[in-house]
Design a protein around this motif. Sequence first.
Motif, PDB file in Angstrom:
ATOM      1  N   MET A  79       0.881  -1.003  -0.011  1.00 62.40           N
ATOM      2  CA  MET A  79      -0.086   0.114  -0.053  1.00 62.40           C
ATOM      3  C   MET A  79       0.714   1.277  -0.027  1.00 62.40           C
ATOM      4  SD  MET A  79      -3.100  -0.488  -0.476  1.00 62.40           S
ATOM      5  CE  MET A  79      -3.863  -2.166  -1.123  1.00 62.40           C
ATOM      6  N   ALA A  80       2.109   1.019   0.101  1.00 67.29           N
ATOM      7  CA  ALA A  80       2.960   2.262   0.306  1.00 67.29           C
ATOM      8  C   ALA A  80       3.536   2.704  -1.258  1.00 67.29           C
ATOM      9  CB  ALA A  80       4.159   2.221   0.991  1.00 67.29           C
ATOM     10  N   CYS A  81       2.560   2.764  -2.243  1.00 63.51           N
ATOM     11  CA  CYS A  81       2.680   2.670  -3.711  1.00 63.51           C
ATOM     12  C   CYS A  81       4.023   3.465  -3.903  1.00 63.51           C
ATOM     13  CB  CYS A  81       1.459   3.414  -4.597  1.00 63.51           C
ATOM     14  SG  CYS A  81      -0.002   2.678  -4.073  1.00 63.51           S
ATOM     15  N   ASN A  82       4.158   4.844  -3.569  1.00 67.54           N
ATOM     16  CA  ASN A  82       5.022   5.694  -3.738  1.00 67.54           C
ATOM     17  C   ASN A  82       6.432   5.311  -3.323  1.00 67.54           C
ATOM     18  OD1 ASN A  82       4.579   6.534  -1.240  1.00 67.54           O
ATOM     19  ND2 ASN A  82       4.028   8.288  -1.418  1.00 67.54           N
ATOM     20  N   HIS A 136       8.310   2.282   6.878  1.00 67.13           N
ATOM     21  CA  HIS A 136       7.483   3.315   5.766  1.00 67.13           C
ATOM     22  C   HIS A 136       6.309   3.999   6.422  1.00 67.13           C
ATOM     23  CE1 HIS A 136      10.098   2.058   2.443  1.00 67.13           C
ATOM     24  NE2 HIS A 136      10.067   0.976   2.919  1.00 67.13           N
ATOM     25  N   SER A 137       6.488   4.110   7.607  1.00 67.63           N
ATOM     26  CA  SER A 137       5.153   4.852   8.413  1.00 67.63           C
ATOM     27  C   SER A 137       3.984   4.057   8.273  1.00 67.63           C
ATOM     28  CB  SER A 137       5.362   6.351   8.171  1.00 67.63           C
ATOM     29  OG  SER A 137       6.483   6.703   7.949  1.00 67.63           O
ATOM     30  N   LEU A 138       3.760   2.895   7.984  1.00 70.10           N
ATOM     31  CA  LEU A 138       2.555   1.970   7.968  1.00 70.10           C
ATOM     32  C   LEU A 138       2.636   1.520   9.356  1.00 70.10           C
ATOM     33  CD1 LEU A 138       3.314   0.128   4.843  1.00 70.10           C
ATOM     34  CD2 LEU A 138       1.680   1.875   5.128  1.00 70.10           C
ATOM     35  N   SER A 139       1.304   0.887   9.742  1.00 67.70           N
ATOM     36  CA  SER A 139       1.196   0.258  10.917  1.00 67.70           C
ATOM     37  C   SER A 139       1.880  -0.642  11.268  1.00 67.70           C
ATOM     38  CB  SER A 139      -0.424   0.092  11.305  1.00 67.70           C
ATOM     39  OG  SER A 139      -0.667  -0.932  10.071  1.00 67.70           O
ATOM     40  N   MET A 163       3.594  -4.558  11.352  1.00 65.16           N
ATOM     41  CA  MET A 163       2.997  -5.703  10.719  1.00 65.16           C
ATOM     42  C   MET A 163       2.358  -6.645  11.927  1.00 65.16           C
ATOM     43  SD  MET A 163       3.059  -7.845   8.213  1.00 65.16           S
ATOM     44  CE  MET A 163       2.856  -9.421   7.990  1.00 65.16           C
ATOM     45  N   LYS A 164       1.166  -7.236  11.578  1.00 59.55           N
ATOM     46  CA  LYS A 164       0.405  -7.972  12.294  1.00 59.55           C
ATOM     47  C   LYS A 164       0.633  -9.399  11.831  1.00 59.55           C
ATOM     48  CE  LYS A 164      -4.100  -7.794  13.567  1.00 59.55           C
ATOM     49  NZ  LYS A 164      -5.554  -7.424  13.315  1.00 59.55           N
ATOM     50  N   VAL A 165       0.636 -10.391  13.016  1.00 59.21           N
ATOM     51  CA  VAL A 165       0.889 -11.655  12.584  1.00 59.21           C
ATOM     52  C   VAL A 165       0.168 -12.351  11.549  1.00 59.21           C
ATOM     53  CG1 VAL A 165       1.100 -14.027  13.610  1.00 59.21           C
ATOM     54  CG2 VAL A 165       2.196 -12.016  14.543  1.00 59.21           C
ATOM     55  N   SER A 166      -1.371 -11.976  11.838  1.00 58.08           N
ATOM     56  CA  SER A 166      -2.446 -12.416  10.984  1.00 58.08           C
ATOM     57  C   SER A 166      -2.314 -12.009   9.613  1.00 58.08           C
ATOM     58  CB  SER A 166      -3.790 -12.137  11.574  1.00 58.08           C
ATOM     59  OG  SER A 166      -3.901 -10.694  11.587  1.00 58.08           O
ATOM     60  N   ASP A 167      -1.513 -10.869   9.293  1.00 56.61           N
ATOM     61  CA  ASP A 167      -1.266 -10.597   7.950  1.00 56.61           C
ATOM     62  C   ASP A 167      -0.158 -11.332   7.179  1.00 56.61           C
ATOM     63  OD1 ASP A 167      -3.436  -8.948   8.006  1.00 56.61           O
ATOM     64  OD2 ASP A 167      -2.203  -7.195   8.424  1.00 56.61           O
ATOM     65  N   ALA A 168       0.351 -12.360   7.717  1.00 54.38           N
ATOM     66  CA  ALA A 168       1.718 -13.084   7.390  1.00 54.38           C
ATOM     67  C   ALA A 168       1.396 -13.909   6.231  1.00 54.38           C
ATOM     68  CB  ALA A 168       2.287 -13.692   8.375  1.00 54.38           C
ATOM     69  N   LYS A 169       2.232 -14.054   5.379  1.00 57.70           N
ATOM     70  CA  LYS A 169       2.009 -15.051   4.246  1.00 57.70           C
ATOM     71  C   LYS A 169       2.657 -16.529   4.583  1.00 57.70           C
ATOM     72  CE  LYS A 169       1.123 -12.328  -0.002  1.00 57.70           C
ATOM     73  NZ  LYS A 169       1.520 -12.273  -1.454  1.00 57.70           N
ATOM     74  N   ILE A 170       3.478 -16.475   5.550  1.00 53.73           N
ATOM     75  CA  ILE A 170       3.994 -17.801   5.820  1.00 53.73           C
ATOM     76  C   ILE A 170       3.189 -18.268   7.061  1.00 53.73           C
ATOM     77  CG2 ILE A 170       6.078 -17.533   4.812  1.00 53.73           C
ATOM     78  CD1 ILE A 170       7.282 -16.617   7.717  1.00 53.73           C
ATOM     79  N   MET A 171       3.375 -19.719   7.658  1.00 42.99           N
ATOM     80  CA  MET A 171       2.571 -20.068   8.682  1.00 42.99           C
ATOM     81  C   MET A 171       2.993 -19.492   9.892  1.00 42.99           C
ATOM     82  SD  MET A 171       1.245 -23.004   7.499  1.00 42.99           S
ATOM     83  CE  MET A 171       1.284 -24.331   8.540  1.00 42.99           C
ATOM     84  N   MET A 172       1.844 -19.126  10.554  1.00 44.97           N
ATOM     85  CA  MET A 172       2.109 -18.479  11.986  1.00 44.97           C
ATOM     86  C   MET A 172       1.159 -19.292  12.967  1.00 44.97           C
ATOM     87  SD  MET A 172       3.962 -15.936  12.148  1.00 44.97           S
ATOM     88  CE  MET A 172       5.265 -15.437  10.918  1.00 44.97           C
ATOM     89  N   LYS A 173       1.260 -19.427  14.256  1.00 48.57           N
ATOM     90  CA  LYS A 173       0.490 -19.844  15.179  1.00 48.57           C
ATOM     91  C   LYS A 173      -0.686 -19.053  15.098  1.00 48.57           C
ATOM     92  CE  LYS A 173       3.526 -22.667  17.405  1.00 48.57           C
ATOM     93  NZ  LYS A 173       4.929 -22.422  17.579  1.00 48.57           N
ATOM     94  N   THR A 174      -1.858 -19.581  14.944  1.00 52.06           N
ATOM     95  CA  THR A 174      -3.162 -18.618  15.158  1.00 52.06           C
ATOM     96  C   THR A 174      -3.481 -17.860  16.122  1.00 52.06           C
ATOM     97  OG1 THR A 174      -4.157 -20.791  15.468  1.00 52.06           O
ATOM     98  CG2 THR A 174      -4.608 -19.943  13.367  1.00 52.06           C
ATOM     99  N   HIS A 185      -3.032 -11.634  16.891  1.00 55.37           N
ATOM    100  CA  HIS A 185      -3.468 -10.279  16.960  1.00 55.37           C
ATOM    101  C   HIS A 185      -2.008  -9.547  17.301  1.00 55.37           C
ATOM    102  CE1 HIS A 185      -2.769 -12.599  20.672  1.00 55.37           C
ATOM    103  NE2 HIS A 185      -2.429 -11.340  21.164  1.00 55.37           N
ATOM    104  N   GLU A 186      -1.046 -10.177  17.503  1.00 53.32           N
ATOM    105  CA  GLU A 186       0.465  -9.697  17.827  1.00 53.32           C
ATOM    106  C   GLU A 186       0.701  -8.657  17.013  1.00 53.32           C
ATOM    107  OE1 GLU A 186       2.211  -9.911  20.386  1.00 53.32           O
ATOM    108  OE2 GLU A 186       1.210 -11.661  21.496  1.00 53.32           O
ATOM    109  N   GLU A 187       1.392  -7.578  17.094  1.00 57.78           N
ATOM    110  CA  GLU A 187       2.059  -6.464  16.274  1.00 57.78           C
ATOM    111  C   GLU A 187       3.506  -6.589  16.627  1.00 57.78           C
ATOM    112  OE1 GLU A 187      -0.119  -3.054  16.930  1.00 57.78           O
ATOM    113  OE2 GLU A 187      -1.673  -3.707  15.503  1.00 57.78           O
ATOM    114  N   LEU A 188       4.427  -6.482  15.574  1.00 54.87           N
ATOM    115  CA  LEU A 188       5.698  -6.294  15.569  1.00 54.87           C
ATOM    116  C   LEU A 188       6.334  -4.997  16.027  1.00 54.87           C
ATOM    117  CD1 LEU A 188       5.991  -9.293  13.004  1.00 54.87           C
ATOM    118  CD2 LEU A 188       7.713  -9.211  14.853  1.00 54.87           C
ATOM    119  N   ASP A 189       7.241  -5.374  17.153  1.00 52.50           N
ATOM    120  CA  ASP A 189       8.309  -4.245  17.539  1.00 52.50           C
ATOM    121  C   ASP A 189       9.285  -4.975  18.259  1.00 52.50           C
ATOM    122  OD1 ASP A 189       7.056  -4.535  20.155  1.00 52.50           O
ATOM    123  OD2 ASP A 189       5.977  -2.806  20.359  1.00 52.50           O
ATOM    124  N   CYS A 190      10.175  -4.141  18.971  1.00 50.35           N
ATOM    125  CA  CYS A 190      11.164  -4.711  19.634  1.00 50.35           C
ATOM    126  C   CYS A 190      10.647  -5.801  20.903  1.00 50.35           C
ATOM    127  CB  CYS A 190      12.015  -3.659  20.223  1.00 50.35           C
ATOM    128  SG  CYS A 190      12.459  -2.259  19.280  1.00 50.35           S
TER     129      CYS A 190
END
Length: 441
Positions: free
Chosen positions: A16-19, A270-273, A275-286, A290-295
């Motif tokens: 979604m960060a087209c530019n 890229h100043s987007l929200s 990354m949410k685990v549920s948006d991953a394309k690879i296998m993740m624990k269901t 809801h987890e969001e990635l940061d340090c």
Amino acid sequence: MYLIGETTHGHHQIEMACNACHTSAFGGPEVIQSACIDCHGEELELAKDSHPKTKFSDPRNADRIDILDARYCVTCHKEHNEEIAGDMGLTLPEDYCFRCHEDIGEERETHKDLPFDSCASAGCHNYHDNLALYEDFLLKHADEPDFKHPAVTPARTKLATLAAVRNFAIMTSDQVHADVALDAIAGQEELVAQAHHDWSQSQHAHTGVNCLTCHAAEEGEAVEDDNNVTVLGLQTSNWVEKPSYEVCQKCHTDQVDGFLLGKHGMRLAHSLSPMKVSDAKIMMKTEAGHEELDCMSCHSAHRFDTVAAATDSCLTCHDSEHVNNYWGSPHGKLQQEVLAGVRATEEGVTCATCHMPRIEVSIGDSQIVMVNHNQNENLRPNEKMIRPVCMKCHSLEFSIDALADDELIESNFTGQPQQHIRSIDMALERDAKTNRTDKAY
Ligand code: HEC
Ligand code: HEC
Ligand code: HEC
Ligand code: HEC
Ligand code: HEC
Ligand code: HEC
Ligand code: HEC
Ligand code: HEC
Ligand code: HEC
Ligand code: HEC
């Protein structure tokens, strides 16, 4: 709405960060090209790219461009066409090397009867990064034992050393200031007590990085105390409940930079929200959806325990065969011995040993060892792991064979490689015959 198709696995997070890629509506192919270079140029340069644009600007190679215009990234890495994209976003048929190198069998006896589509097989050649695969390197490391002694990763450099080399101050204070937390989040005594307890056992407490260093909204002025230690003129108002990675950046710039370059942090870059685990394309624990990635995904406030970060944290989210086979593998067993205290930490092999290795960098005259926080840097093609990781403990030949074996990767390296890549043998054969005098190794 204007998107013409699904974006490849490499870029789906920033779709979604087209530019970020379409930096201008005008300018033709050079616009996208310079966007690719802005983000990937440095990494290709560090990898000593075997097919840089300059090779094809050379008039002697002009005929090759007619075959395939390799000056432009999009010739081989098209976008928004996930259906035709293979590994590493490659959108070309597999025999494309042969189109430019069809006479290789005449030049080299060792290559005479090799199939057209085998050049880029695992362990032979890569298009860009051949740092662990070029001929002199193969020869130099031809006679090594599969298991080296000692088999260890290097120890990390203390931040104080890095601060001295880079000439920045780590702002610390003798005061804890936990009372400020109590004032700010009234009624949450337990949370504060837990935070205080965890923090007091951490490296942050030992080095005087106190509550307000991370939780104060505004940084006060830096002043020197009686012992010439720089402390913050702390603001006791405006308690920040969840400090972001930008707070960590004050002292841990390298870790933040690395994190922002890989798939854990690229959206934040890229100043987007996050990354949410549920948006991953690879296998993740269901249950981690809801987890969001940061340090804190790996370091969890306030213990900042690097041992748990290196295996347990990863397993809360990731969920492939490869991942789940880790604890039962020989490396996993080594790590259990480390945790049991019968082996030195440096002998262990964790998820992070391979995916976030301790890298040695030169800054001025100093050698610094730090953790690479871009877990994508050495992931694909996987031969990138050979030099910074496997060769600390294994021979080049064993590493090439192991990484070329998909089943072995799936079992997380349980057992011996089931095939043998002949690269080193071929280099030795040619070396014996040609009696080269220009040996660089
Ligand atoms: C990671 C980089 C990247 C991102 C992000 C990206 N694109 Fe693209 N886009 C490309 C590339 C590469 C091409 C192919 C250009 C070519 O073949 O010359 C392309 C082509 C296109 C085209 C076809 C027209 C053309 O110029 O060839 C459209 C339309 C388009 N993108 C729209 C979008 C929109 C809308 C977004 C955001 C929602 C977006 N793109 C985000 C890289 C990107
Ligand atoms: C002639 C085809 C071709 C062109 C042109 C090309 N690539 Fe690649 N690229 C590949 C292949 C093949 C791979 C798969 C790994 C390999 O063999 O090195 C790859 C892999 C990659 C990777 C994955 C990591 C790595 O180090 O291999 C990145 C990033 C990449 N290319 C970026 C670029 C950029 C940026 C450009 C333009 C400057 C570019 N590529 C031009 C063929 C190409
Ligand atoms: C805004 C920065 C940005 C731009 C622009 C960009 N990329 Fe990427 N690209 C990334 C990130 C971040 C990743 C994911 C992390 C990684 O794999 O290194 C990635 C992944 C990739 C991969 C997949 C690597 C793999 O391991 O599978 C390829 C290939 C690639 N990019 C090529 C390109 C090409 C070609 C262009 C130009 C059309 C381009 N990129 C533009 C940031 C960018
Ligand atoms: C568009 C043409 C083109 C394509 C496609 C191509 N190459 Fe090359 N390659 C060249 C040129 C030009 C050179 C430099 C001159 C030479 O050695 O012939 C080169 C050099 C090399 C070298 C010597 C590298 C070095 O650092 O000296 C290797 C190995 C190689 N290519 C392998 C491959 C493989 C493997 C592929 C497919 C993944 C591939 N090439 C695809 C044009 C191409
Ligand atoms: C190195 C930076 C750092 C230091 C030092 C630090 N914190 Fe935190 N603290 C954080 C971060 C980051 C979070 C957010 C955690 C999250 O997102 O899960 C947090 C969260 C909290 C929370 C909310 C807990 C919750 O579970 O919601 C409390 C209370 C707290 N800290 C108190 C303290 C106290 C008291 C101290 C000093 C004894 C302290 N912190 C020192 C970084 C720090
Ligand atoms: C004011 C400077 C400062 C800030 C801000 C800071 N740290 Fe630290 N951090 C340190 C120091 C000093 C150490 C001690 C490490 C050493 O000596 O090598 C440390 C150590 C660490 C360690 C390693 C712990 C270990 O056991 O080896 C982690 C992980 C860490 N910090 C994460 C964070 C995170 C995440 C944040 C942001 C929430 C953060 N730090 C904010 C100064 C800071
Ligand atoms: C994917 C998990 C993960 C994430 C996300 C992560 N770390 Fe780490 N970090 C680790 C692991 C694992 C280690 C220890 C590795 C080792 O000891 O070899 C580490 C080590 C560190 C250290 C120790 C110092 C050193 O030598 O590098 C610091 C400081 C640190 N991390 C800060 C951060 C900060 C700041 C962020 C956010 C930008 C962050 N980490 C995000 C896993 C993570
Ligand atoms: C909070 C959840 C979470 C934790 C903890 C976590 N990851 Fe991830 N990881 C992700 C997500 C989400 C992605 C992005 C997947 C995507 O874009 O499809 C990712 C991507 C990756 C990738 C790149 C995969 C690819 O195909 O490009 C690797 C490798 C990786 N993580 C390794 C680790 C390791 C090693 C650890 C522990 C040190 C770890 N992760 C901790 C959620 C997590
Ligand atoms: C001895 C090195 C090594 C260890 C230990 C290791 N990995 Fe991997 N990992 C690899 C290699 C090699 C690949 C395959 C890369 C490729 O070729 O695509 C990989 C792939 C991955 C991927 C991307 C594909 C997938 O399966 O989703 C993730 C995520 C990942 N590893 C996470 C982890 C986690 C989490 C751990 C610990 C539980 C771990 N790895 C332990 C070497 C290792
Ligand atoms: C810190 C050292 C270290 C690193 C780094 C390391 N290994 Fe290992 N590896 C070992 C040790 C030690 C063993 C033997 C464990 C045992 O049998 O108890 C082993 C075992 C193995 C085995 C199983 C051999 C068998 O006969 O069962 C494979 C395969 C393997 N490693 C591949 C790799 C690959 C590939 C890498 C790089 C991605 C790598 N290792 C990185 C130390 C390391």
